[in-house]
Design a protein around this motif. Sequence first.
Motif, PDB file in Angstrom:
ATOM      1  N   MET A   1       0.555  -1.257  -0.037  1.00 41.62           N
ATOM      2  CA  MET A   1      -0.060   0.090  -0.064  1.00 41.62           C
ATOM      3  C   MET A   1       1.308   1.220  -0.253  1.00 41.62           C
ATOM      4  SD  MET A   1      -2.437   1.310   3.316  1.00 41.62           S
ATOM      5  CE  MET A   1      -1.444   1.823   4.544  1.00 41.62           C
ATOM      6  N   ASN A   2       0.314   1.894  -0.910  1.00 43.64           N
ATOM      7  CA  ASN A   2       1.395   3.277  -1.071  1.00 43.64           C
ATOM      8  C   ASN A   2       0.281   4.923  -0.146  1.00 43.64           C
ATOM      9  OD1 ASN A   2       3.116   2.438  -2.796  1.00 43.64           O
ATOM     10  ND2 ASN A   2       2.254   3.936  -4.477  1.00 43.64           N
ATOM     11  N   LEU A   3       1.131   5.097   0.456  1.00 41.54           N
ATOM     12  CA  LEU A   3       0.519   6.727   1.709  1.00 41.54           C
ATOM     13  C   LEU A   3       0.619   8.064   0.894  1.00 41.54           C
ATOM     14  CD1 LEU A   3       0.182   7.344   4.361  1.00 41.54           C
ATOM     15  CD2 LEU A   3       1.463   7.065   5.284  1.00 41.54           C
ATOM     16  N   LEU A   4      -0.117   8.631   0.420  1.00 37.63           N
ATOM     17  CA  LEU A   4       0.336   9.778  -0.330  1.00 37.63           C
ATOM     18  C   LEU A   4      -0.282  11.186   0.494  1.00 37.63           C
ATOM     19  CD1 LEU A   4      -2.431   9.003  -3.357  1.00 37.63           C
ATOM     20  CD2 LEU A   4      -0.101   8.489  -3.209  1.00 37.63           C
TER      21      LEU A   4
ATOM     22  N   VAL B   1       4.778  12.161  -2.479  1.00 37.74           N
ATOM     23  CA  VAL B   1       4.390  13.491  -1.883  1.00 37.74           C
ATOM     24  C   VAL B   1       4.653  14.554  -2.551  1.00 37.74           C
ATOM     25  CG1 VAL B   1       5.721  14.848   0.231  1.00 37.74           C
ATOM     26  CG2 VAL B   1       5.986  12.621   0.173  1.00 37.74           C
ATOM     27  N   SER B   2       3.513  15.356  -2.563  1.00 37.97           N
ATOM     28  CA  SER B   2       3.553  16.296  -3.516  1.00 37.97           C
ATOM     29  C   SER B   2       3.892  17.585  -2.152  1.00 37.97           C
ATOM     30  CB  SER B   2       2.361  16.798  -3.630  1.00 37.97           C
ATOM     31  OG  SER B   2       2.407  18.526  -4.255  1.00 37.97           O
ATOM     32  N   SER B   3       5.207  18.671  -2.604  1.00 35.74           N
ATOM     33  CA  SER B   3       5.520  19.161  -0.920  1.00 35.74           C
ATOM     34  C   SER B   3       5.870  20.794  -1.673  1.00 35.74           C
ATOM     35  CB  SER B   3       6.981  18.660  -0.447  1.00 35.74           C
ATOM     36  OG  SER B   3       6.960  20.020   0.505  1.00 35.74           O
TER      37      SER B   3
ATOM     38  N   ASN C   1      -6.344  13.547  -4.994  1.00 41.66           N
ATOM     39  CA  ASN C   1      -6.439  12.945  -6.323  1.00 41.66           C
ATOM     40  C   ASN C   1      -5.817  12.478  -6.904  1.00 41.66           C
ATOM     41  OD1 ASN C   1      -8.511  13.131  -4.807  1.00 41.66           O
ATOM     42  ND2 ASN C   1     -10.167  13.742  -6.859  1.00 41.66           N
ATOM     43  N   GLY C   2      -4.818  13.713  -7.471  1.00 40.80           N
ATOM     44  CA  GLY C   2      -3.908  13.666  -8.395  1.00 40.80           C
ATOM     45  C   GLY C   2      -2.837  12.677  -8.287  1.00 40.80           C
ATOM     46  N   LEU C   3      -2.200  13.341  -7.190  1.00 42.96           N
ATOM     47  CA  LEU C   3      -1.073  12.375  -6.580  1.00 42.96           C
ATOM     48  C   LEU C   3      -1.631  10.395  -6.291  1.00 42.96           C
ATOM     49  CD1 LEU C   3       0.266  13.922  -2.654  1.00 42.96           C
ATOM     50  CD2 LEU C   3       1.798  13.355  -4.528  1.00 42.96           C
ATOM     51  N   SER C   4      -3.294  10.260  -5.922  1.00 45.16           N
ATOM     52  CA  SER C   4      -3.427   8.723  -6.790  1.00 45.16           C
ATOM     53  C   SER C   4      -3.074   8.078  -7.719  1.00 45.16           C
ATOM     54  CB  SER C   4      -4.945   8.628  -5.920  1.00 45.16           C
ATOM     55  OG  SER C   4      -5.650   8.207  -5.698  1.00 45.16           O
ATOM     56  N   VAL C   5      -3.766   9.160  -8.823  1.00 43.95           N
ATOM     57  CA  VAL C   5      -3.231   9.049 -10.351  1.00 43.95           C
ATOM     58  C   VAL C   5      -2.363   8.450 -10.216  1.00 43.95           C
ATOM     59  CG1 VAL C   5      -3.749   9.986 -12.433  1.00 43.95           C
ATOM     60  CG2 VAL C   5      -6.017   9.995 -11.121  1.00 43.95           C
ATOM     61  N   ILE C   6      -1.329   9.320  -9.649  1.00 43.49           N
ATOM     62  CA  ILE C   6      -0.376   9.273 -10.171  1.00 43.49           C
ATOM     63  C   ILE C   6       0.507   7.834  -9.780  1.00 43.49           C
ATOM     64  CG2 ILE C   6       2.392  10.185  -9.876  1.00 43.49           C
ATOM     65  CD1 ILE C   6       1.257  12.584 -10.067  1.00 43.49           C
ATOM     66  N   SER C   7       0.180   7.368  -8.801  1.00 39.45           N
ATOM     67  CA  SER C   7      -0.204   6.518  -7.377  1.00 39.45           C
ATOM     68  C   SER C   7       0.165   5.178  -8.859  1.00 39.45           C
ATOM     69  CB  SER C   7      -0.384   6.701  -5.989  1.00 39.45           C
ATOM     70  OG  SER C   7       0.527   5.286  -5.388  1.00 39.45           O
ATOM     71  N   LYS C   8      -0.897   4.744  -8.635  1.00 40.10           N
ATOM     72  CA  LYS C   8      -1.669   3.965  -9.818  1.00 40.10           C
ATOM     73  C   LYS C   8      -1.043   3.548 -11.024  1.00 40.10           C
ATOM     74  CE  LYS C   8      -6.784   4.240  -7.819  1.00 40.10           C
ATOM     75  NZ  LYS C   8      -6.542   5.033  -6.405  1.00 40.10           N
TER      76      LYS C   8
ATOM     77  N   VAL D   1      -8.576  10.558   3.555  1.00 34.88           N
ATOM     78  CA  VAL D   1      -6.927  11.726   4.589  1.00 34.88           C
ATOM     79  C   VAL D   1      -7.282  11.362   5.853  1.00 34.88           C
ATOM     80  CG1 VAL D   1      -6.870  13.897   5.425  1.00 34.88           C
ATOM     81  CG2 VAL D   1      -7.850  13.413   3.079  1.00 34.88           C
ATOM     82  N   ALA D   2      -6.236  10.513   6.367  1.00 32.00           N
ATOM     83  CA  ALA D   2      -5.979   9.752   7.098  1.00 32.00           C
ATOM     84  C   ALA D   2      -5.772  10.933   8.230  1.00 32.00           C
ATOM     85  CB  ALA D   2      -5.197   8.577   7.159  1.00 32.00           C
ATOM     86  N   PHE D   3      -4.807  11.767   8.332  1.00 35.75           N
ATOM     87  CA  PHE D   3      -4.246  12.783   9.055  1.00 35.75           C
ATOM     88  C   PHE D   3      -4.229  14.046   8.876  1.00 35.75           C
ATOM     89  CE2 PHE D   3      -2.324   8.170   9.857  1.00 35.75           C
ATOM     90  CZ  PHE D   3      -2.578   8.903  11.380  1.00 35.75           C
ATOM     91  N   ILE D   4      -4.927  15.240   9.126  1.00 34.49           N
ATOM     92  CA  ILE D   4      -3.906  16.837   8.933  1.00 34.49           C
ATOM     93  C   ILE D   4      -3.317  17.042   9.907  1.00 34.49           C
ATOM     94  CG2 ILE D   4      -4.926  19.142   8.428  1.00 34.49           C
ATOM     95  CD1 ILE D   4      -7.877  17.459   7.367  1.00 34.49           C
TER      96      ILE D   4
END
Length: 245
Positions: free
Chosen positions: A1-4, A53-55, A235-242, A22-25
């Motif tokens: 599993m990936n964490l974004l 990561v997007s930072s 959402n974009g991070l998730s698309v890149i991850s997949k 979203v698990a944590f903010i």
Amino acid sequence: MNLLIDVGNTLTKIFDESLNKVAFILSKKISKNDLSSSLENYLKDNKISEVLVSSVVPSVSQILKDYFNEKSIKVCFVDHSSQDLVNINIENPEELGSDLVCDLVASASLENKDTLIIDLGTASKVLYLNKNNQFSYCAIIPGLESSLSVLSNSTALLDRYSLTKPKKLTECKHTNDVVIASVIYSHGDAINGLVRRFENELGIKCKKILTGGYANFIKQYLDFEYEEIEYLTLNGLSVISKRRK
């Protein structure tokens, strides 16, 4: 599993791909201790293969890199070259923030339409993505909090202000009310104006996507129809991850 992980100038949001939420903010001033206290038990209970990561905050990027390296978890940082959905047609693509890269990827994954992405964060951005998923143009102005900070920091007689629902201009009797109303209404007018200008210059009508932490303060003052997507960057991070998988 990936964490974004989406690291912004105001908040850091950590997304659990398996739960699709979203698990944590975490707050802006994130530290290694913040990560440990939030993620220690989570990492014991979940097998994380990679962190994506997007930072836009280099100091937080380094904290994340050090923390996950110590856990022997691979961490990758998104940039313009991390994706294959969008043709980034600008002179210096490396200057494009990873948050905007993710916004564009998320939008490109939805449907092939000429789209204006209105991202209201620490800075307010309007990005144009054409129906062929090519990105060439954007506008950037100071965000709501940034505008308030400029007034507070550069004007001796003005205090620090917190964003609240504005009164009508004709109902403002105190400086606080005047400043809040003026900043919010003028920001809404600026976004309306930029959207109109883009469509006039392009000669077409575009689909509009609204996102960003300050959208709730502005959206009722926008004079165009839009689709609101709360976590467009994630959402974009998730698309890149997949697509990496």
